[in-house]
Write a protein that holds these residues in place. Structure first.
Motif, PDB file in Angstrom:
ATOM      1  N   TRP A  66       0.811  -1.195   0.083  1.00 18.48           N
ATOM      2  CA  TRP A  66      -0.025  -0.067   0.021  1.00 18.48           C
ATOM      3  C   TRP A  66       0.947   1.131  -0.092  1.00 18.48           C
ATOM      4  O   TRP A  66       1.968   1.225   0.567  1.00 18.48           O
ATOM      5  N   GLY A  67       0.355   2.284  -0.525  1.00 24.03           N
ATOM      6  CA  GLY A  67       0.978   3.563  -0.614  1.00 24.03           C
ATOM      7  C   GLY A  67       0.085   4.572   0.446  1.00 24.03           C
ATOM      8  O   GLY A  67      -1.090   4.060   0.643  1.00 24.03           O
ATOM      9  N   MET A  68       0.686   5.439   0.910  1.00 19.55           N
ATOM     10  CA  MET A  68      -0.125   6.595   1.764  1.00 19.55           C
ATOM     11  C   MET A  68       0.426   7.816   1.472  1.00 19.55           C
ATOM     12  O   MET A  68       1.370   8.119   1.010  1.00 19.55           O
ATOM     13  N   SER A  69      -0.388   8.817   1.856  1.00 20.08           N
ATOM     14  CA  SER A  69       0.005  10.304   1.752  1.00 20.08           C
ATOM     15  C   SER A  69       0.364  10.733   0.416  1.00 20.08           C
ATOM     16  O   SER A  69       1.483  11.338   0.448  1.00 20.08           O
ATOM     17  N   PRO A  70      -0.581  10.597  -0.607  1.00 23.83           N
ATOM     18  CA  PRO A  70      -0.137  11.000  -1.846  1.00 23.83           C
ATOM     19  C   PRO A  70       0.162  12.301  -2.226  1.00 23.83           C
ATOM     20  O   PRO A  70       0.735  12.853  -3.136  1.00 23.83           O
ATOM     21  N   PHE A  71      -0.333  13.170  -1.249  1.00 19.38           N
ATOM     22  CA  PHE A  71      -0.346  14.471  -1.422  1.00 19.38           C
ATOM     23  C   PHE A  71       0.488  15.427  -0.120  1.00 19.38           C
ATOM     24  O   PHE A  71       0.598  16.299   0.057  1.00 19.38           O
ATOM     25  N   ALA A  72       1.314  14.176   0.475  1.00 17.74           N
ATOM     26  CA  ALA A  72       2.230  14.540   1.412  1.00 17.74           C
ATOM     27  C   ALA A  72       1.418  15.494   2.484  1.00 17.74           C
ATOM     28  O   ALA A  72       1.873  16.471   3.369  1.00 17.74           O
ATOM     29  N   GLY A  73       0.190  15.134   2.733  1.00 19.04           N
ATOM     30  CA  GLY A  73      -0.777  15.681   3.803  1.00 19.04           C
ATOM     31  C   GLY A  73      -1.500  16.708   3.567  1.00 19.04           C
ATOM     32  O   GLY A  73      -2.444  17.186   4.353  1.00 19.04           O
ATOM     33  N   SER A  74      -1.242  17.512   2.415  1.00 21.14           N
ATOM     34  CA  SER A  74      -2.119  18.477   2.050  1.00 21.14           C
ATOM     35  C   SER A  74      -2.362  18.868   0.594  1.00 21.14           C
ATOM     36  O   SER A  74      -1.193  19.223  -0.212  1.00 21.14           O
ATOM     37  N   PRO A  75      -3.595  18.283   0.361  1.00 21.53           N
ATOM     38  CA  PRO A  75      -3.869  18.885  -1.325  1.00 21.53           C
ATOM     39  C   PRO A  75      -4.004  20.071  -1.658  1.00 21.53           C
ATOM     40  O   PRO A  75      -3.934  20.625  -2.841  1.00 21.53           O
ATOM     41  N   ASP A  76      -3.849  21.153  -0.702  1.00 25.51           N
ATOM     42  CA  ASP A  76      -3.957  22.397  -0.822  1.00 25.51           C
ATOM     43  C   ASP A  76      -2.423  23.259  -0.763  1.00 25.51           C
ATOM     44  O   ASP A  76      -2.564  24.144  -1.127  1.00 25.51           O
ATOM     45  N   ASP A  77      -1.624  22.375  -0.779  1.00 27.94           N
ATOM     46  CA  ASP A  77      -0.274  22.783  -0.896  1.00 27.94           C
ATOM     47  C   ASP A  77       0.027  23.573  -2.144  1.00 27.94           C
ATOM     48  O   ASP A  77      -0.144  22.887  -3.194  1.00 27.94           O
ATOM     49  N   PRO A  78       0.685  24.648  -2.202  1.00 27.67           N
ATOM     50  CA  PRO A  78       0.858  25.459  -3.415  1.00 27.67           C
ATOM     51  C   PRO A  78       1.743  24.658  -4.412  1.00 27.67           C
ATOM     52  O   PRO A  78       1.774  25.052  -5.660  1.00 27.67           O
ATOM     53  N   VAL A  79       2.469  23.655  -4.077  1.00 28.75           N
ATOM     54  CA  VAL A  79       3.270  22.801  -5.082  1.00 28.75           C
ATOM     55  C   VAL A  79       2.339  22.369  -6.173  1.00 28.75           C
ATOM     56  O   VAL A  79       2.852  22.250  -7.134  1.00 28.75           O
ATOM     57  N   TRP A  80       1.300  21.946  -5.816  1.00 23.63           N
ATOM     58  CA  TRP A  80       0.268  21.470  -6.702  1.00 23.63           C
ATOM     59  C   TRP A  80      -0.363  22.331  -7.911  1.00 23.63           C
ATOM     60  O   TRP A  80      -0.898  21.819  -8.905  1.00 23.63           O
ATOM     61  N   GLN A  81      -0.060  23.836  -7.679  1.00 24.06           N
ATOM     62  CA  GLN A  81      -0.369  24.584  -8.504  1.00 24.06           C
ATOM     63  C   GLN A  81       0.725  25.204  -9.203  1.00 24.06           C
ATOM     64  O   GLN A  81       0.632  25.908 -10.450  1.00 24.06           O
ATOM     65  N   THR A  82       1.854  24.866  -8.969  1.00 22.90           N
ATOM     66  CA  THR A  82       3.276  25.312  -9.570  1.00 22.90           C
ATOM     67  C   THR A  82       3.877  24.243 -10.521  1.00 22.90           C
ATOM     68  O   THR A  82       4.633  24.535 -11.403  1.00 22.90           O
ATOM     69  N   PHE A  83       3.201  22.997 -10.101  1.00 22.07           N
ATOM     70  CA  PHE A  83       3.975  21.986 -10.825  1.00 22.07           C
ATOM     71  C   PHE A  83       2.590  21.103 -11.472  1.00 22.07           C
ATOM     72  O   PHE A  83       1.668  21.009 -10.834  1.00 22.07           O
ATOM     73  N   ASP A  84       2.869  20.685 -12.592  1.00 17.81           N
ATOM     74  CA  ASP A  84       1.931  19.839 -13.303  1.00 17.81           C
ATOM     75  C   ASP A  84       2.091  18.588 -13.457  1.00 17.81           C
ATOM     76  O   ASP A  84       2.791  18.202 -14.602  1.00 17.81           O
TER      77      ASP A  84
END
Length: 285
Positions: free
Chosen positions: A194-212
């Motif tokens: 199993w994998g866990m924490s695919p968003f490193a704990g925060s889907p609202d982290d700015p990294v997901w807006q700066t990296f595609d």
């Protein structure tokens, strides 16, 4: 009800433990939930029983033991077999049923000791959970590790083999953790990974807006969000059979499930892993 999604586990680490979260998951075919003895201020199992009630027989429950409350209200980690079994017995009482799967929770936290002692401590803790499964205190057992880098050197032929191994997954995981997770899997050969924490704990982290992350997917990018792409990629970094993800928002969970059919560009993933390793080699120790 939709067909079951055995590849998705509803993680309850930061959950508000609302009934609608569980009913929505079941309606979408997500039947496995993951919690822990220490979640929700050490009340996760009691709260789950109270909130879920009649839903519990429809859920496959995985939980974890390894963290314990202290007198000052904090938490401490221990691999003491007696404490692990006591926590598991309390889990059975709180849920009024044995959990389907119990993980040894972040064993590396208590393995900062000489190698021989650490090897013995890990084997004893794993043996305790293996014995608990044999006694019917849980359906199966596993190991959940946040920082698995030292674990491969502590495993030998006498170390019990877990049924399931859970590690961090996704684009935020560094090369050392990815490599250690794969080495650990090759040594232990668990039935499931199993994998866990695919968003490193925060889907609202700015990294997901700066990296595609959609650049790693096959097909057009405009029909999928960046979060969907990041979630889909978590099944390949490292390769896992299921991913545990938190989603109190029903729309968020539905969005993630819709990403599962999309195919991943395996060549791009391979090149990315190579770049991670190269970068790690040039970083100071």
């Amino acid at each position: 009800m939709r067909h079951p999604h055995p590849r998705v586990v509803l993680g309850l680490h930061r959950s508000r433990y609302e009934r609608r979260t569980l009913t929505t998951a079941l309606d979408l075919g997500v039947t496995t939930i993951d919690t822990a003895f220490n979640y929700h201020g050490f009340t996760a199992h009691q709260t789950l029983r109270r909130v879920a009630g009649d839903l519990l027989p429809r859920l496959t429950i995985s939980t974890k033991v390894g963290f314990f409350p202290t007198r000052n209200g904090h938490a401490e980690h221990s691999l003491d077999p007696g404490r692990l079994l006591q926590a598991l017995e309390q889990t059975n009482t709180d849920l009024r049923r044995p959990p389907d799967l119990v993980f040894l929770h972040n064993p590396e936290r208590s393995l900062v000791r000489p190698r021989e002692q650490a090897t013995e401590a890990l084997a004893s803790a794993c043996g305790a959970l293996q014995g608990a499964a044999a006694r019917g205190l849980c359906g199966a057992w596993g190991v959940a590790s946040w920082h698995p880098s030292r674990l491969p050197e502590l495993i030998d032929a006498t170390t019990p083999r877990p049924d399931v191994l859970m590690v961090r997954a996704g684009l935020t995981v560094n090369s050392a953790v990815l490599d250690a997770s794969e080495t650990l899997t090759a040594q232990w050969k668990p039935n499931a990974w199993w994998g866990m924490s695919p968003f490193a704990g925060s889907p609202d982290d700015p990294v997901w807006q700066t990296f595609d992350p959609r650049i790693f997917l096959q097909g057009p990018a405009d029909d999928m969000s960046r979060l969907q792409a990041a979630f889909r990629l978590a099944y390949h970094l490292p390769p896992v059979t299921a991913v545990a993800v938190g989603a109190d928002n029903p729309a968020h969970l539905r969005e993630l499930l819709n990403a599962l059919p999309r195919k991943v560009d395996s060549t791009a993933i391979h090149e990315y892993r190579s770049l991670l390793r190269e970068r790690a080699r040039h970083q100071p120790a």
